[in-house]
Design a protein around this motif. Structure first.
Motif, PDB file in Angstrom:
ATOM      1  N   LEU B 248      12.892 -29.977  29.048  1.00 18.37           N
ATOM      2  CA  LEU B 248      11.792 -30.207  28.120  1.00 18.37           C
ATOM      3  C   LEU B 248      10.433 -29.892  28.759  1.00 18.37           C
ATOM      4  CD1 LEU B 248      13.130 -33.586  26.768  1.00 18.37           C
ATOM      5  CD2 LEU B 248      13.348 -31.359  25.713  1.00 18.37           C
ATOM      6  N   LEU B 249      10.452 -29.134  29.813  1.00 15.65           N
ATOM      7  CA  LEU B 249       9.191 -28.818  30.502  1.00 15.65           C
ATOM      8  C   LEU B 249       8.206 -28.075  29.587  1.00 15.65           C
ATOM      9  CD1 LEU B 249      10.293 -27.388  33.934  1.00 15.65           C
ATOM     10  CD2 LEU B 249       9.152 -29.540  33.508  1.00 15.65           C
ATOM     11  N   PRO B 250       6.984 -28.480  29.639  1.00 16.74           N
ATOM     12  CA  PRO B 250       5.965 -27.596  29.050  1.00 16.74           C
ATOM     13  C   PRO B 250       5.684 -26.466  30.055  1.00 16.74           C
ATOM     14  CG  PRO B 250       4.944 -29.584  29.871  1.00 16.74           C
ATOM     15  CD  PRO B 250       6.420 -29.728  30.103  1.00 16.74           C
ATOM     16  N   VAL B 251       5.725 -25.308  29.559  1.00 16.72           N
ATOM     17  CA  VAL B 251       5.612 -24.168  30.477  1.00 16.72           C
ATOM     18  C   VAL B 251       4.143 -23.882  30.789  1.00 16.72           C
ATOM     19  CG1 VAL B 251       6.053 -21.727  30.725  1.00 16.72           C
ATOM     20  CG2 VAL B 251       7.704 -23.197  29.603  1.00 16.72           C
ATOM     21  N   ASP B 252       3.952 -23.646  32.049  1.00 16.30           N
ATOM     22  CA  ASP B 252       2.585 -23.316  32.457  1.00 16.30           C
ATOM     23  C   ASP B 252       2.563 -21.848  32.935  1.00 16.30           C
ATOM     24  OD1 ASP B 252      -0.006 -23.455  33.133  1.00 16.30           O
ATOM     25  OD2 ASP B 252       0.296 -24.686  34.928  1.00 16.30           O
ATOM     26  N   CYS B 253       2.322 -20.976  32.048  1.00 17.50           N
ATOM     27  CA  CYS B 253       2.352 -19.556  32.401  1.00 17.50           C
ATOM     28  C   CYS B 253       0.952 -19.131  32.822  1.00 17.50           C
ATOM     29  CB  CYS B 253       2.806 -18.742  31.182  1.00 17.50           C
ATOM     30  SG  CYS B 253       3.253 -17.071  31.584  1.00 17.50           S
ATOM     31  N   GLU B 254       0.807 -18.889  34.099  1.00 16.07           N
ATOM     32  CA  GLU B 254      -0.554 -18.635  34.594  1.00 16.07           C
ATOM     33  C   GLU B 254      -1.090 -17.257  34.230  1.00 16.07           C
ATOM     34  OE1 GLU B 254      -1.236 -20.057  38.766  1.00 16.07           O
ATOM     35  OE2 GLU B 254       0.834 -20.726  38.394  1.00 16.07           O
ATOM     36  N   ARG B 255      -0.252 -16.323  34.543  1.00 18.67           N
ATOM     37  CA  ARG B 255      -0.757 -14.951  34.386  1.00 18.67           C
ATOM     38  C   ARG B 255      -0.743 -14.495  32.931  1.00 18.67           C
ATOM     39  NH1 ARG B 255       3.143 -12.654  38.164  1.00 18.67           N
ATOM     40  NH2 ARG B 255       3.223 -14.349  39.612  1.00 18.67           N
ATOM     41  N   ASP B 258       2.445 -14.615  26.932  1.00 17.60           N
ATOM     42  CA  ASP B 258       3.369 -14.191  25.878  1.00 17.60           C
ATOM     43  C   ASP B 258       4.715 -14.855  26.018  1.00 17.60           C
ATOM     44  OD1 ASP B 258       4.900 -11.311  27.278  1.00 17.60           O
ATOM     45  OD2 ASP B 258       3.771 -12.909  28.265  1.00 17.60           O
ATOM     46  N   GLU B 259       5.517 -14.593  25.095  1.00 19.42           N
ATOM     47  CA  GLU B 259       6.838 -15.247  25.015  1.00 19.42           C
ATOM     48  C   GLU B 259       7.650 -15.002  26.261  1.00 19.42           C
ATOM     49  OE1 GLU B 259       6.947 -17.389  21.557  1.00 19.42           O
ATOM     50  OE2 GLU B 259       8.761 -16.979  22.735  1.00 19.42           O
ATOM     51  N   PHE B 260       7.689 -13.762  26.630  1.00 17.18           N
ATOM     52  CA  PHE B 260       8.547 -13.386  27.753  1.00 17.18           C
ATOM     53  C   PHE B 260       8.108 -14.106  29.018  1.00 17.18           C
ATOM     54  CE2 PHE B 260      11.558 -11.073  30.008  1.00 17.18           C
ATOM     55  CZ  PHE B 260      10.991 -10.633  31.203  1.00 17.18           C
ATOM     56  N   CYS B 261       6.782 -14.040  29.194  1.00 17.37           N
ATOM     57  CA  CYS B 261       6.255 -14.697  30.400  1.00 17.37           C
ATOM     58  C   CYS B 261       6.585 -16.153  30.407  1.00 17.37           C
ATOM     59  CB  CYS B 261       4.706 -14.496  30.414  1.00 17.37           C
ATOM     60  SG  CYS B 261       3.865 -15.739  31.409  1.00 17.37           S
ATOM     61  N   GLN B 262       6.363 -16.705  29.280  1.00 16.72           N
ATOM     62  CA  GLN B 262       6.618 -18.141  29.194  1.00 16.72           C
ATOM     63  C   GLN B 262       8.073 -18.452  29.516  1.00 16.72           C
ATOM     64  OE1 GLN B 262       5.467 -19.600  25.376  1.00 16.72           O
ATOM     65  NE2 GLN B 262       3.284 -19.514  25.835  1.00 16.72           N
ATOM     66  N   LEU B 269      10.836 -21.926  36.904  1.00 19.42           N
ATOM     67  CA  LEU B 269      10.503 -23.298  37.281  1.00 19.42           C
ATOM     68  C   LEU B 269      11.732 -24.188  37.239  1.00 19.42           C
ATOM     69  CD1 LEU B 269       7.850 -24.457  38.152  1.00 19.42           C
ATOM     70  CD2 LEU B 269       7.515 -25.313  35.835  1.00 19.42           C
ATOM     71  N   LEU B 270      12.437 -23.969  36.168  1.00 19.46           N
ATOM     72  CA  LEU B 270      13.663 -24.756  36.004  1.00 19.46           C
ATOM     73  C   LEU B 270      14.600 -24.552  37.180  1.00 19.46           C
ATOM     74  CD1 LEU B 270      14.915 -24.631  32.326  1.00 19.46           C
ATOM     75  CD2 LEU B 270      14.565 -26.613  33.768  1.00 19.46           C
TER      76      LEU B 270
END
Lengths: 90, 503
Positions: B248-255, B258-262, B269-270
């Protein structure tokens, strides 16, 4: 037992007086000695015991067995002898 | 039987319906044997009769016999039938004809037997106390030999009741003097002093209840133990929880956003966290289970963890820190503890984190089992000690009750002896063999208790004296001048109506 021994008949023939205990029918040398050791040295003493036991067969025979170790026949003879004597003279 | 005097032997034989001739030195043995035989026959007859008519009461008899066996050593007075007591006995004899369990049915023959024994004591009088004591003593042994064969009441037993007036001894004081609280049931037991049983009865019930309780407690404890064992054996589902939380992590996509990155970020991370979790769990498990790698503690230093993660997942330290940050910010239980310098303080920033610890160490089955066992045992130990304590208490209580009962018996026995002595003394006085009708208490004590036991029996003696003062109507406690000094004396007050004309 209907037949009586010679001893029995001899005992009955005359007053017992001072006859020794061996003169009783059924009482031989060994038994006689044992009785004498206990103080029954004369026939009349055994007669006394017989009378004290009230002329009861079982008691007398038991007593005789305990005192001098008489077997059934011996005690029976002795008892018969004394009983007859008592019947005749007492 | 060896202690019987000629007169007593005669009376016994007459009681059994046989008229003996003179009892002399030469005829004594013959009559003794006769007595033995007669008694045997009487006993057989009674047993036959009782077996017929009292089948359901069969189980009472062994109990009674056992109790009577206990009474065996408690006898003091030889008894023999007395002609005088016979007419009186014919009355209770008939009531006994069917072994009625009534209280009076029980008490009367014992009363009669006791009285019978008293009635006999008088003609046996000429003997001095010494001879009487010796007669008593030796007849005791004989009675001991007799009692194991005894059955419950029966008319034919009337004679033997007199002979062994001993169940009478303890029974008598309570039977005649005190009201028997449970006449129906207690009397059939024919045990000593029904009143004395009242207290142990309650005790016995309590005892039974307590032991049952302990049994169930022990069983319950066993179940608890097994339960703890099972629980500790492990929850295979536990790691699942942490993993679910992680999903259930909220994703922290830095760069990129978009969906893929996320998705990728999230996956990475998982994975990182998953690896970290496993690593920490295994390390912790190793530490717990024997520590083969010689770790200092379950808490793995950050550097080491980072290194390991870097090796395994080839991720950068930035990602690692991101993961840590996430763990810190998450309020769900991830299964990883972040610890700072101070072990007990909560860390709030990634900088403060010094080491990582797994909340759910992974251990092998054997290790898990042994740990579970240890825990269960430790927890259970407390209950065990409680139980042991209760068991100890139970045993102590049982011991104590038994001791109390024994003391009670001893006291009643002493009372009986005292009554006998006092009455004998009175009868002696009536025959002008004693000067006074009373006898000093201390003199009685010294007569009954040998010097070496006086200190030991002091308590029993005092209780007996107390009992007599309060519960015995026939003996009066007075103060007189005896043998030149004032002392407390006992006087027999009941007039003896059993004076024997043969005297």
């Amino acid at each position: 037992m209907t037949t009586t021994s010679q001893k029995h008949r001899d005992f009955m023939a005359e007053p017992m007086g001072e006859k020794p205990v061996g003169s009783l029918a059924g009482i031989g040398e060994v038994l006689g000695k044992k009785l004498e050791e206990r103080g029954f040295d004369k026939a009349y003493v055994v007669l006394g015991q017989f009378l004290v036991l009230k002329k009861d067969e079982d008691f007398f025979r038991e007593w005789l067995k305990d005192t001098c170790g008489a077997n059934a026949k011996q005690s029976g003879d002795c008892f018969g002898c004394l009983r007859e004597w008592c019947d005749a003279f007492l | 039987m060896a202690g019987l005097s000629d007169l007593e032997l005669r009376r016994e034989l007459q009681a059994l319906g046989f008229q003996p001739g003179p009892i002399t030195d030469t005829t004594r043995d013959v009559y003794r044997n006769k007595l033995r035989r007669l008694r045997g026959e009487a006993r057989l007859r009674d047993e036959e009769r009782l077996r017929e008519e009292a089948r359901p009461r069969g189980e009472e008899r062994p109990r009674e016999e056992a109790r009577l066996r206990e009474d065996g050593p408690l006898r003091a007075r030889p008894a023999a039938a007395s002609l005088r007591a016979e007419p009186w006995l014919s009355q209770p004899t008939s009531s006994l004809a069917y072994a009625t369990p009534g209280a009076y049915g029980d008490i009367r023959p014992s009363a009669a037997s006791w009285v019978g024994s008293r009635g006999l004591a008088y003609p046996a009088r000429p003997a001095q106390l010494r001879r009487r004591a010796s007669v008593r003593g030796s007849s005791e042994e004989d009675e001991d030999a007799r009692t194991p064969d005894r059955a419950a009441q029966g008319p034919g037993l009337a004679a033997r009741r007199w002979w062994a007036a001993s169940p009478a001894p303890a029974r008598l004081p309570s039977g005649l003097l005190g009201p028997d609280p449970r006449p129906g049931l207690r009397a059939t037991r024919a045990g000593p002093a029904g009143t004395a049983r009242a207290r142990p009865e309650v005790g016995r019930r309590l005892e039974r209840w307590l032991s049952r309780l302990l049994l169930w407690a022990s069983l319950g404890l066993l179940l608890v133990f097994l339960g703890i064992l099972w629980v500790k054996m492990g929850k295979p589902s536990a790691p699942q929880e942490a993993e679910d939380n992680m999903k259930l992590l909220p994703v922290d996509c830095e760069r990129k956003t978009d969906e893929f990155c996320q998705a990728k970020q999230k996956a990475a991370l998982l994975e990182l966290l998953h690896e970290l979790y496993n690593f920490l769990a295994i390390q912790a498990g190793n530490f717990e289970c024997g520590n083969p790698e010689k770790l200092k503690s379950k808490c793995i230093p950050v550097m080491e963890a980072q290194e390991y993660i870097a090796n395994v997942t080839s991720s950068s330290s930035a990602k690692f820190e991101a993961a840590l940050t996430w763990i810190l910010s998450s309020n769900k239980d991830v299964g990883i503890w972040l610890k700072g310098e101070d072990q007990s303080e909560l860390v709030t920033t990634v900088d403060k984190v010094v080491c990582l610890e797994s909340a759910r160490p992974r251990m092998g089955v054997g290790c898990r089992l042994s740990r579970a066992l240890l825990t269960a045992v430790t927890n259970v130990l407390i209950f065990f000690w409680c139980l042991a304590f209760l068991w100890g208490l139970l045993i102590l209580l049982k011991y104590r009750w038994r001791k109390l009962e024994e003391e009670e018996q001893a006291m009643y026995e002493m009372v009986k002896k005292i009554i006998d002595v006092v009455q004998d003394h009175y009868v002696d006085w009536e025959q002008d063999m004693e000067r006074y009708p009373y006898v000093g208490i201390l003199h009685v004590r010294d007569t009954l208790i040998p010097p070496q036991s006086r200190r030991r029996m002091k308590r029993v003696w005092d209780r007996a004296v107390e009992f007599l003062a309060s519960n015995e109507s026939r003996i009066q406690t007075e103060s007189h001048r005896v043998a030149g000094e004032d002392m407390l004396v006992w006087r027999w007050t009941k007039p003896s109506s059993f004076s024997d004309s043969e005297r």
